[in-house]
Motif scaffolding. Sequence first.
Motif, PDB file in Angstrom:
ATOM      1  N   LYS A 153     -80.790  -1.104   3.245  1.00  0.00           N
ATOM      2  CA  LYS A 153     -80.791  -0.270   4.613  1.00  0.00           C
ATOM      3  C   LYS A 153     -79.837   0.556   4.691  1.00  0.00           C
ATOM      4  O   LYS A 153     -78.769   0.402   3.769  1.00  0.00           O
ATOM      5  CB  LYS A 153     -80.698  -1.525   5.903  1.00  0.00           C
ATOM      6  CG  LYS A 153     -81.619  -2.397   6.185  1.00  0.00           C
ATOM      7  CD  LYS A 153     -81.276  -3.261   7.115  1.00  0.00           C
ATOM      8  CE  LYS A 153     -82.231  -4.422   7.513  1.00  0.00           C
ATOM      9  NZ  LYS A 153     -81.691  -5.617   8.172  1.00  0.00           N
ATOM     10  N   ALA A 193     -81.693   2.022   9.596  1.00  0.00           N
ATOM     11  CA  ALA A 193     -82.312   0.759   9.778  1.00  0.00           C
ATOM     12  C   ALA A 193     -81.360  -0.073  10.238  1.00  0.00           C
ATOM     13  O   ALA A 193     -81.752  -1.166  11.026  1.00  0.00           O
ATOM     14  CB  ALA A 193     -82.663   0.419   8.347  1.00  0.00           C
ATOM     15  N   SER A 210     -82.475  -2.346  13.448  1.00  0.00           N
ATOM     16  CA  SER A 210     -82.473  -3.858  13.233  1.00  0.00           C
ATOM     17  C   SER A 210     -81.854  -4.407  14.591  1.00  0.00           C
ATOM     18  O   SER A 210     -82.213  -5.563  15.291  1.00  0.00           O
ATOM     19  CB  SER A 210     -82.149  -4.481  12.156  1.00  0.00           C
ATOM     20  OG  SER A 210     -80.847  -4.070  11.725  1.00  0.00           O
TER      21      SER A 210
END
Length: 150
Positions: free
Chosen positions: A69, A73, A77
């Motif tokens: 990531k 990202a 998340s």
Amino acid sequence: MHRIFVTIVASILLGWSTAGVAANPDQGSNLLKVRETVWRSWFANDAKTLRALVPPETIVISAGERQWKHQAAVLQSAAEFRAQGGKLIRLEFPRTEVQHFGDVAILYSEYMVETEMHGKRSISSGRATEIFVLRDGQWTNPGWHTDAEK
């Protein structure tokens, strides 16, 4: 003779790696506060704080995830965790060791996280290796790798 050489080398390396902590204890305690802020900001989906402390060039390798990531990202998340009703109950770092190399610090830690999702609590624990860089007087967290205990 070999044992003496190993002892001397180990002493030099250990003294060098912890020299930054002893030289500036305020900086060391601030580093640990920033580390905890990064973790708590992720669980709280505090995107503003995450953007400030987790730069775009961040690289994250997480246990059980194929894809690495980057900042986008990480933010996504965090948002997904909160959108699904995720809540942080407890965060602990029972063991942390720090190595300082100028404006770079590497933290080696054991962690324990208790979360709640849809009324069900779960505990996960493991190890983390985190990189922090001091930029303009502020610690940032441009990379980490976590594993999880089974």
